[in-house]
Structure formats: structure tokens, C-alpha cells
Design an enzyme around this catalytic site. Structure first.
Site, PDB file in Angstrom:
ATOM      1  N   PRO A   1       0.845  -1.200   0.000  1.00  0.00           N
ATOM      2  CA  PRO A   1       0.000   0.000   0.000  1.00  0.00           C
ATOM      3  C   PRO A   1       0.878   1.248   0.000  1.00  0.00           C
ATOM      4  O   PRO A   1       1.866   1.301   0.733  1.00  0.00           O
ATOM      5  CB  PRO A   1      -0.784  -0.115   1.317  1.00  0.00           C
ATOM      6  N   MET A   2       0.530   2.216  -0.814  1.00  0.00           N
ATOM      7  CA  MET A   2       1.237   3.505  -0.804  1.00  0.00           C
ATOM      8  C   MET A   2       0.224   4.630  -0.971  1.00  0.00           C
ATOM      9  O   MET A   2      -0.400   4.763  -2.035  1.00  0.00           O
ATOM     10  CB  MET A   2       2.285   3.568  -1.927  1.00  0.00           C
TER      11      MET A   2
ATOM     12  N   GLN B   1      -6.228  -1.422   3.034  1.00  0.00           N
ATOM     13  CA  GLN B   1      -5.604  -1.071   4.306  1.00  0.00           C
ATOM     14  C   GLN B   1      -6.315   0.110   4.946  1.00  0.00           C
ATOM     15  O   GLN B   1      -6.749   1.030   4.249  1.00  0.00           O
ATOM     16  CB  GLN B   1      -4.129  -0.704   4.104  1.00  0.00           C
TER      17      GLN B   1
ATOM     18  N   CYS C   1       2.767   3.499   9.808  1.00  0.00           N
ATOM     19  CA  CYS C   1       2.921   4.828   9.214  1.00  0.00           C
ATOM     20  C   CYS C   1       3.590   5.785  10.211  1.00  0.00           C
ATOM     21  O   CYS C   1       3.109   5.990  11.323  1.00  0.00           O
ATOM     22  CB  CYS C   1       1.564   5.380   8.798  1.00  0.00           C
TER      23      CYS C   1
ATOM     24  N   ASN D   1       9.568  -6.678   4.025  1.00  0.00           N
ATOM     25  CA  ASN D   1       9.425  -5.500   3.163  1.00  0.00           C
ATOM     26  C   ASN D   1      10.555  -4.514   3.429  1.00  0.00           C
ATOM     27  O   ASN D   1      10.940  -4.292   4.574  1.00  0.00           O
ATOM     28  CB  ASN D   1       8.054  -4.851   3.444  1.00  0.00           C
ATOM     29  N   GLY D   2      11.065  -3.967   2.325  1.00  0.00           N
ATOM     30  CA  GLY D   2      12.045  -2.900   2.451  1.00  0.00           C
ATOM     31  C   GLY D   2      13.198  -3.021   1.486  1.00  0.00           C
ATOM     32  O   GLY D   2      13.972  -3.971   1.530  1.00  0.00           O
TER      33      GLY D   2
ATOM     34  N   ARG E   1       8.230   1.127  -3.286  1.00  0.00           N
ATOM     35  CA  ARG E   1       8.709   2.224  -4.140  1.00  0.00           C
ATOM     36  C   ARG E   1       9.224   1.782  -5.494  1.00  0.00           C
ATOM     37  O   ARG E   1       8.946   2.454  -6.503  1.00  0.00           O
ATOM     38  CB  ARG E   1       9.807   3.009  -3.395  1.00  0.00           C
TER      39      ARG E   1
HETATM   40  C1  LIG Z   1       4.703   7.451  -1.057  1.00  0.00           C
HETATM   41  C2  LIG Z   1       4.579   6.339  -0.064  1.00  0.00           C
HETATM   42  C3  LIG Z   1       3.349   6.097   0.529  1.00  0.00           C
HETATM   43  C4  LIG Z   1       3.218   5.065   1.446  1.00  0.00           C
HETATM   44  N1  LIG Z   1       1.997   4.814   1.981  1.00  0.00           N
HETATM   45  C5  LIG Z   1       1.826   3.739   2.792  1.00  0.00           C
HETATM   46  C6  LIG Z   1       0.534   3.379   3.249  1.00  0.00           C
HETATM   47  O1  LIG Z   1      -0.479   3.994   2.907  1.00  0.00           O
HETATM   48  N2  LIG Z   1       0.445   2.299   4.069  1.00  0.00           N
HETATM   49  C7  LIG Z   1       1.540   1.579   4.453  1.00  0.00           C
HETATM   50  O2  LIG Z   1       1.406   0.608   5.189  1.00  0.00           O
HETATM   51  N3  LIG Z   1       2.768   1.897   4.018  1.00  0.00           N
HETATM   52  C8  LIG Z   1       2.925   2.940   3.182  1.00  0.00           C
HETATM   53  N4  LIG Z   1       4.162   3.218   2.688  1.00  0.00           N
HETATM   54  C9  LIG Z   1       5.300   2.344   3.044  1.00  0.00           C
HETATM   55  C10 LIG Z   1       5.447   1.207   2.036  1.00  0.00           C
HETATM   56  O3  LIG Z   1       4.309   0.390   1.973  1.00  0.00           O
HETATM   57  C11 LIG Z   1       6.668   0.340   2.355  1.00  0.00           C
HETATM   58  O4  LIG Z   1       6.496  -0.223   3.620  1.00  0.00           O
HETATM   59  C12 LIG Z   1       7.973   1.139   2.343  1.00  0.00           C
HETATM   60  O5  LIG Z   1       8.006   2.040   1.262  1.00  0.00           O
HETATM   61  C13 LIG Z   1       9.198   0.218   2.257  1.00  0.00           C
HETATM   62  O6  LIG Z   1       9.126  -0.578   1.107  1.00  0.00           O
HETATM   63  P1  LIG Z   1      10.027  -0.247  -0.210  1.00  0.00           P
HETATM   64  O7  LIG Z   1      11.429  -0.150   0.241  1.00  0.00           O
HETATM   65  O8  LIG Z   1       9.764  -1.395  -1.130  1.00  0.00           O
HETATM   66  O9  LIG Z   1       9.548   1.065  -0.737  1.00  0.00           O
HETATM   67  C14 LIG Z   1       4.325   4.257   1.791  1.00  0.00           C
HETATM   68  C15 LIG Z   1       5.561   4.509   1.186  1.00  0.00           C
HETATM   69  C16 LIG Z   1       5.695   5.530   0.266  1.00  0.00           C
HETATM   70  C17 LIG Z   1       7.026   5.766  -0.390  1.00  0.00           C
END
Ligand SMILES: Cc1cc2nc3c(=O)[nH]c(=O)nc-3n(C[C@H](O)[C@H](O)[C@H](O)COP(=O)(O)O)c2cc1C
Length: 349
Positions: free
Chosen positions: A37-38, A96, A127, A230-231, A255
Site C-alpha cells: 500500500p502507498m 488497508q 505509518c 518489506n524494504g 517504491r
Molecule cells: C509514497 C509512499 C506512501 C506510502 N503509503 C503507505 C501506506 O499507505 N500504508 C503503508 O502501510 N505503508 C505505506 N508506505 C510504506 C510502504 O508500503 C513500504 O512499507 C515502504 O516504502 C518500504 O518498502 P520499499 O522499500 O519497497 O519502498 C508508503 C511509502 C511511500 C514511499
């Protein structure tokens, strides 16, 4: 890049232990690669693009503010923008939500599970953004109160049954207060069906790198539910390496998928030890940008749609030659003709 994994992506997919099938309650997540989710990004248009490429076993919406949704529902107003597409789009699909009030979350969870018939209801406990964590004492704020998290999860699980409820967390609030193992046990004990862990603390925001050793350390403490890591996963090789090195049941990508929504398909092929599909050509990417724009414009109209599309276009350009110039122009596009002209120029036929 996963911490500790840098530059050791050797050996292709040979020797990859067969990953377990990932089940979230009754939902088979196949392949075990989840789209994260983002907020502000993973709306229906983006999910549709990911779905068209394939390779993501479970897609997720942006996080929905449960309080706002409960209010909307009471007022009989149409569902919030963040639930665009949710009723009709293919399953499996996770929605979510965030808040800190168990009754509000249970009420909204029940609505999502029973009226919207989503596959999974996920609760945000990760968050770190000020408005959610500090002001609303929700998201990652709740990591310091595991008992409260347990109470929330119990009530949401009861309200959503038989739809599975999952939790998404960070490692803890601050680097000196990493409590993900305790939290994980509370999450499992309260009846959740899976746990996703972003390997940073809330205080880290996005600094440094995700600590996958901390994620994997949780696994021996879970008896029943799958662990999703995740990450910082940015390539099919890193996904394979995460499964190979860490005792996890699934991975979630956020991302990197914004600039490469085809990454799930590539990672899925890599996990199956199949040849990895090539990145789209410039021509294919141009078509993709215009298709994405059409989906956005169809919902939000030309003016709002063009503004919204700017940020996606900037993501797509990442790593492309001329990306800086493309971005500086596309962020000025305000009507369809502007947008098409910039795309035509930087993604020539
Ligand atoms: C722009 C943006 C919005 C995000 N919004 C959410 C969200 O709504 N809910 C959530 O659980 N995580 C949110 N995240 C976190 C991501 O789901 C994820 O946990 C985090 O980016 C690490 O994963 P990655 O390294 O693959 O980006 C967001 C991240 C970004 C960059």
C-alpha cells in the site's frame, strides 16, 4: 538494496529453496510477492497497471482513514476516492485502513469485508507520518502499545470474519526500542492472518537501509501466521536473494514498483527459475504512460488527472536518460496536449 546483500547477488536462482505457498487465511497469495500500500499512489489505475503486467500475488489499496470512512458511511455519501475501483476489480485485493479506535476500525473493517467483499483487511501500524502517528496517535504510534494493538486486532478480526485481517508494522518506534518480536506475538495471538514487516523503525522514516536480519528474527516466534518482509527490494535478483537468505514466507514491494510496475512479473519469473522478462522498450513505456494517463483521466478528468499523472510520470522516468529534463517539463503539464507533447518528445516513436 537489502542491508548485507549488496553486491552478493551471485548464482542466479540456482539453489533457491522452494518457497512455501503463501496463504493469508483462505487467500492463496501466488506468487508470494505483494504490492505494498502507498498513500497517494496505489489507486485503482496503478493497481490495474500492476495487474496487467502480472506477477503480484496480492495487491493493496492506499490506506483508508477509518474515521473518515465511518463518517462518510453514516452520511450515506458515496465511498471515498481511495476506494475507487475496489468494489468491481479482480480479487485477491487487500484494503488497508488506519485509526486507533477499535470500534471504528471494526465497523469499517466489517463494511470492507462484508459489503465490499475485499479479500484481506489490513491494519496500518507502521505509518510514521506526523498527521497519522503523532497527531492521530495511530499507525506506528501504536507500536509502543502492543496490548492496545492486540485489542484492536481482536475486535477487527471478530467483525471481519471470515475475511482475514493482517497487520503491517515497522520494527519499532525508534532504533533503541525495536520490539517487533513482541509485537508479532501479540499480532498472532490476537487472531491476525499474516504480518508484514518493513525493516526500519518509525524514526528512521526512509533513512538507512531496511534491516532484514531483524525481520527474519521474528519468524521463529510465530507459530501460525506467515511473515512477509518489506524494504528496499528493487530487482528480481534481490527478491530471490531475500527468499534464499531469510526465513520469510513472502515479500512486499513498494517504491521500486512505482518506476517499474513490471518488477513483479520479473521477480515472479526469477522465483520460478524462468528467464526474466526484459524491461519494456522506450516505445512500450510510452504506450504504458499514455495508458496510465487514460485510466487516471477517465476517473479524475483532464485538469485534476493531468496534475495527478505528473508524479507517476516522474517515477516512470527514474533511471532513464534525460529524466531530469523530462521531469522539469512534465511537472508543468496542465492539460492533455501538454502531457502528450512531453511524452512524445522524451519517448519518441
Ligand atoms: C509514497 C509512499 C506512501 C506510502 N503509503 C503507505 C501506506 O499507505 N500504508 C503503508 O502501510 N505503508 C505505506 N508506505 C510504506 C510502504 O508500503 C513500504 O512499507 C515502504 O516504502 C518500504 O518498502 P520499499 O522499500 O519497497 O519502498 C508508503 C511509502 C511511500 C514511499
Amino acid at each position: 538494496m537489502i542491508s548485507g546483500l549488496d553486491n552478493i547477488l551471485r548464482g542466479g536462482t540456482e539453489g533457491l529453496p522452494p518457497f512455501r505457498t503463501l496463504w493469508i487465511g483462505p487467500v492463496n497469495v501466488d506468487p508470494p510477492i505483494l504490492q505494498a500500500p502507498m498513500a497517494g499512489y496505489t489507486n485503482y489505475a496503478f493497481r490495474q497497471i500492476v495487474r496487467e503486467f502480472g506477477g503480484a500475488g496480492l495487491l493493496a489499496t492506499e490506506m483508508v482513514c477509518a474515521k473518515g470512512f465511518a463518517w462518510l458511511a453514516e452520511e450515506q455519501v458515496e465511498h471515498p476516492d481511495r476506494l475507487w475501483g475496489v468494489i468491481d476489480e479482480p480479487r485477491p485485493l487487500a484494503v488497508q485502513m488506519w485509526d486507533n479506535n477499535p470500534e471504528t476500525l471494526a465497523k469499517v473493517g466489517a463494511r470492507l469485508a462484508h459489503d465490499y467483499k475485499v479479500s484481506v483487511v489490513d491494519i496500518n501500524f507502521g505509518c510514521p507520518v506526523r498527521d497519522v502517528a503523532q497527531k492521530a496517535q495511530s499507525g506506528s504510534y501504536l507500536l509502543q502499545e502492543p496490548d492496545r494493538m492486540g485489542n484492536i486486532i481482536e475486535q477487527v478480526v471478530a467483525a471481519c470474519a471470515p475475511t482475514p485481517v493482517t497487520a503491517k508494522i515497522r520494527l519499532g518506534c525508534t532504533p533503541d526500542k525495536i520490539n517487533a518480536i513482541d509485537v508479532a506475538q501479540v499480532v498472532e495471538g490476537a487472531g491476525a492472518a499474516a504480518l508484514t514487516v518493513h525493516g526500519r523503525t518509525a524514526a528512521d522514516m526512509f533513512r538507512g537501509s531496511a534491516n532484514w536480519d531483524h525481520i527474519a528474527a521474528i519468524k521463529p516466534h510465530l507459530n501460525r501466521i506467515p511473515l512477509i518482509g518489506n524494504g528496499d527490494l528493487t530487482s528480481p535478483q534481490e527478491v530471490v536473494e531475500a527468499f534464499r537468505r531469510y526465513n520469510i514466507d513472502g515479500v512486499m514491494i513498494a517504491r521500486a514498483a512505482l518506476s517499474k510496475p513490471w518488477l513483479f512479473r520479473q521477480a515472479a519469473a526469477a522465483l520460478r527459475s524462468e528467464p526474466i522478462p526484459a524491461d519494456p522498450t522506450l516505445e512500450e513505456e510510452r504506450a504504458l504512460l499514455l495508458h496510465h494517463y487514460d485510466l487516471i483521466r477517465g476517473r479524475f478528468g483532464e485538469t485534476k488527472g493531468t496534475v495527478l499523472m505528473r508524479k507517476y510520470a516522474c517515477c516512470y522516468a527514474q533511471g532513464r536518460r534525460g529524466a531530469r529534463e523530462f521531469r522539469s517539463r512534465v511537472v508543468k503539464a496542465s492539460v492533455a496536449a501538454d502531457f502528450s507533447a512531453v511524452v512524445e518528445r522524451y519517448y519518441p516513436r
